[in-house]
Design a protein around this motif. Structure first.
Motif, PDB file in Angstrom:
ATOM      1  N   LEU A 149      45.947  28.002  36.654  1.00 53.86           N
ATOM      2  CA  LEU A 149      46.504  28.109  37.991  1.00 53.86           C
ATOM      3  C   LEU A 149      47.934  27.582  37.998  1.00 53.86           C
ATOM      4  O   LEU A 149      48.321  26.791  37.139  1.00 53.86           O
ATOM      5  CB  LEU A 149      45.672  27.310  38.992  1.00 53.86           C
ATOM      6  CG  LEU A 149      44.188  27.657  39.096  1.00 53.86           C
ATOM      7  CD1 LEU A 149      43.502  26.729  40.091  1.00 53.86           C
ATOM      8  CD2 LEU A 149      43.999  29.108  39.514  1.00 53.86           C
ATOM      9  N   ASN A 197      35.094  32.218  32.265  1.00 53.11           N
ATOM     10  CA  ASN A 197      35.945  32.066  33.433  1.00 53.11           C
ATOM     11  C   ASN A 197      35.852  30.689  34.078  1.00 53.11           C
ATOM     12  O   ASN A 197      36.337  30.479  35.180  1.00 53.11           O
ATOM     13  CB  ASN A 197      35.597  33.134  34.482  1.00 53.11           C
ATOM     14  CG  ASN A 197      35.942  34.526  33.991  1.00 53.11           C
ATOM     15  OD1 ASN A 197      36.915  34.724  33.291  1.00 53.11           O
ATOM     16  ND2 ASN A 197      35.110  35.489  34.362  1.00 53.11           N
ATOM     17  N   ASP A 198      35.229  29.721  33.384  1.00 53.05           N
ATOM     18  CA  ASP A 198      35.096  28.406  33.978  1.00 53.05           C
ATOM     19  C   ASP A 198      36.412  27.636  33.972  1.00 53.05           C
ATOM     20  O   ASP A 198      36.586  26.709  34.740  1.00 53.05           O
ATOM     21  CB  ASP A 198      34.009  27.595  33.255  1.00 53.05           C
ATOM     22  CG  ASP A 198      32.620  28.065  33.648  1.00 53.05           C
ATOM     23  OD1 ASP A 198      32.472  28.534  34.786  1.00 53.05           O
ATOM     24  OD2 ASP A 198      31.707  27.970  32.832  1.00 53.05           O
ATOM     25  N   ASN A 199      37.301  27.973  33.059  1.00 53.09           N
ATOM     26  CA  ASN A 199      38.641  27.394  33.066  1.00 53.09           C
ATOM     27  C   ASN A 199      39.615  28.472  33.505  1.00 53.09           C
ATOM     28  O   ASN A 199      39.769  29.483  32.843  1.00 53.09           O
ATOM     29  CB  ASN A 199      39.036  26.895  31.664  1.00 53.09           C
ATOM     30  CG  ASN A 199      38.420  25.542  31.370  1.00 53.09           C
ATOM     31  OD1 ASN A 199      37.883  24.897  32.252  1.00 53.09           O
ATOM     32  ND2 ASN A 199      38.497  25.127  30.120  1.00 53.09           N
ATOM     33  N   GLU A 200      40.292  28.243  34.637  1.00 49.78           N
ATOM     34  CA  GLU A 200      41.223  29.232  35.168  1.00 49.78           C
ATOM     35  C   GLU A 200      42.614  28.622  35.205  1.00 49.78           C
ATOM     36  O   GLU A 200      42.806  27.555  35.759  1.00 49.78           O
ATOM     37  CB  GLU A 200      40.803  29.649  36.575  1.00 49.78           C
ATOM     38  CG  GLU A 200      41.702  30.689  37.208  1.00 49.78           C
ATOM     39  CD  GLU A 200      41.657  32.023  36.500  1.00 49.78           C
ATOM     40  OE1 GLU A 200      40.553  32.490  36.200  1.00 49.78           O
ATOM     41  OE2 GLU A 200      42.731  32.577  36.226  1.00 49.78           O
ATOM     42  N   LYS A 206      48.846  40.768  33.618  1.00 49.07           N
ATOM     43  CA  LYS A 206      48.812  39.305  33.679  1.00 49.07           C
ATOM     44  C   LYS A 206      49.419  38.663  32.428  1.00 49.07           C
ATOM     45  O   LYS A 206      50.170  37.681  32.522  1.00 49.07           O
ATOM     46  CB  LYS A 206      47.358  38.848  33.859  1.00 49.07           C
ATOM     47  CG  LYS A 206      47.160  37.359  34.002  1.00 49.07           C
ATOM     48  CD  LYS A 206      45.697  37.078  34.298  1.00 49.07           C
ATOM     49  CE  LYS A 206      45.452  35.604  34.541  1.00 49.07           C
ATOM     50  NZ  LYS A 206      44.032  35.342  34.919  1.00 49.07           N
ATOM     51  N   ASN A 266      41.175  39.404  39.341  1.00 52.09           N
ATOM     52  CA  ASN A 266      41.572  38.713  38.116  1.00 52.09           C
ATOM     53  C   ASN A 266      42.643  39.456  37.326  1.00 52.09           C
ATOM     54  O   ASN A 266      43.066  38.980  36.277  1.00 52.09           O
ATOM     55  CB  ASN A 266      40.343  38.503  37.220  1.00 52.09           C
ATOM     56  CG  ASN A 266      39.319  37.602  37.882  1.00 52.09           C
ATOM     57  OD1 ASN A 266      39.539  36.419  38.068  1.00 52.09           O
ATOM     58  ND2 ASN A 266      38.186  38.190  38.261  1.00 52.09           N
ATOM     59  N   ALA A 311      44.011  30.489  45.019  1.00 47.06           N
ATOM     60  CA  ALA A 311      42.729  30.209  44.353  1.00 47.06           C
ATOM     61  C   ALA A 311      41.627  29.875  45.350  1.00 47.06           C
ATOM     62  O   ALA A 311      40.446  30.011  45.035  1.00 47.06           O
ATOM     63  CB  ALA A 311      42.899  29.062  43.361  1.00 47.06           C
ATOM     64  N   LYS A 319      46.345  32.142  41.330  1.00 47.98           N
ATOM     65  CA  LYS A 319      46.051  32.872  40.103  1.00 47.98           C
ATOM     66  C   LYS A 319      47.083  33.985  39.978  1.00 47.98           C
ATOM     67  O   LYS A 319      47.247  34.784  40.898  1.00 47.98           O
ATOM     68  CB  LYS A 319      44.650  33.494  40.168  1.00 47.98           C
ATOM     69  CG  LYS A 319      43.515  32.506  40.214  1.00 47.98           C
ATOM     70  CD  LYS A 319      42.209  33.173  40.627  1.00 47.98           C
ATOM     71  CE  LYS A 319      41.829  34.339  39.735  1.00 47.98           C
ATOM     72  NZ  LYS A 319      40.509  34.898  40.104  1.00 47.98           N
TER      73      LYS A 319
END
Length: 329
Positions: free
Chosen positions: A93, A88-91, A263, A220, A211, A189
């Motif tokens: 947006l 989840n470090d790259n989201e 999503k 999420n 965000a 998000k």
């Protein structure tokens, strides 16, 4: 920065697919995405609030911009000491343009048929439009706005809803706890999407969260919303079903029996409507009265100079003027 650009290039490729028309712009898109994160948008008001001449224009670095042509996809990167990034470090947006703050009633919207696409209050039969309070709701129950670089093509029949688009960018319902301002540009998000059918037209409603909202880390997916916000999704369907009834119109209908799609489905909707927007600004499809002039889209036949954009704003009567900076930090 190199890591960010590599990640942005990867996602832009996935987002745009293998279309050759996009390949020459990958580097430009990636760099622009990075710059958007480090720069501010300002809003400049012209005219008198709660009047037909009121407009909110957008600028960046002293230059006026066409807000519908702002890069819509961003890739947020957290600082991680390890070479391997956590899941989840790259989201992913998206930029959302807020048109209507939560709990307010004035029907503010991006003026797609006006040069520079300012925000204005919608009018009907010569009167300013306000959304009625439909019990138990007060005004809009989320921060309401739109996703730039998307267009619901009225000439295209959606394969899932079997209805054509409504000739507008995709609407966004931002469900966070913070109340935003008209013209504010925030990163959101995307959690899911609702397919409303408005008088026979497909009118997608993205469900998203700011965000920067305190609850963003725990939300999420659309299922997260269902579990932690009891009744919120049901209230959203109820609001969209009934909000036009006080104006003498029938209740709105929904595809998928009013069920929210997840999503991944929402991402596909964004991708599809982004492609329709690309065709629109490249003059590959008929946009009718939509003003497609822009200062930033490569190879667009509607290119507009910064001086021309400045002249548009100067021609609008000034009665109120101030700036609001929208940080991306």
């Amino acid at each position: 920065m190199r890591l960010l650009l590599r990640s942005s290039l990867w996602y832009t490729s996935a987002f745009l697919g293998s279309h050759t028309a996009f390949k020459s712009e990958l580097v430009t898109q990636a760099i622009t995405s990075y710059l958007i994160k480090t720069m501010h948008y300002q809003t400049e008001e012209r005219g008198r609030p709660n009047s037909s001449d009121y407009r909110i224009y957008f600028s960046k670095s002293t230059k006026y911009v066409f807000i519908l042509n702002v890069i819509c996809v961003l890739l947020k990167e957290n600082d991680v000491p390890s070479k391997k990034l956590k899941k989840n470090d790259n989201e992913v947006l998206y930029n959302m343009v807020v048109e209507v703050p939560r709990w307010s009633n004035a029907k503010m919207e991006i003026a797609t048929k006006e040069s520079l696409n300012p925000i204005k209050q919608d009018m009907k039969k010569g009167k300013l439009r306000y959304v009625a309070n439909v019990f138990p709701h007060k005004g809009y129950i989320w921060n309401y706005g739109a996703l730039p670089q998307t267009w619901e093509d009225p000439n295209h029949t959606d394969k899932d809803t079997k209805c054509c688009g409504d000739n507008d960018p995709i609407d966004v319902c931002e469900i966070g706890t913070l109340v935003c301002s008209p013209g504010q540009v925030i990163q959101v998000k995307v959690l899911g999407v609702l397919a409303m059918i408005d008088e026979g037209e497909t009118d997608w409603k993205l469900i998203a969260i700011n965000a920067d909202d305190p609850e963003a880390p725990s939300l999420n997916s659309i299922e997260d919303v269902r579990k932690s916000r009891s009744g919120h999704l049901e209230a959203t369907v109820d609001w969209f079903k009934k909000y036009k009834v006080p104006d003498g119109k029938p209740e709105n209908q929904f595809a998928f029996n009013g069920q929210f799609k997840d999503k991944d489905f929402a991402m596909e909707v964004i991708k599809s409507t982004h492609e329709h927007w690309r065709a629109l600004v490249q003059k590959q499809t008929n946009g009718g009265e939509i003003d497609c002039k822009n200062v930033s889209v490569c190879e667009s036949p509607f290119k507009f100079t910064g001086e021309d954009a400045c002249n548009v704003v100067k021609s609008v009567r000034i009665s109120v003027q101030f700036c609001v900076c929208c940080n991306y930090n």
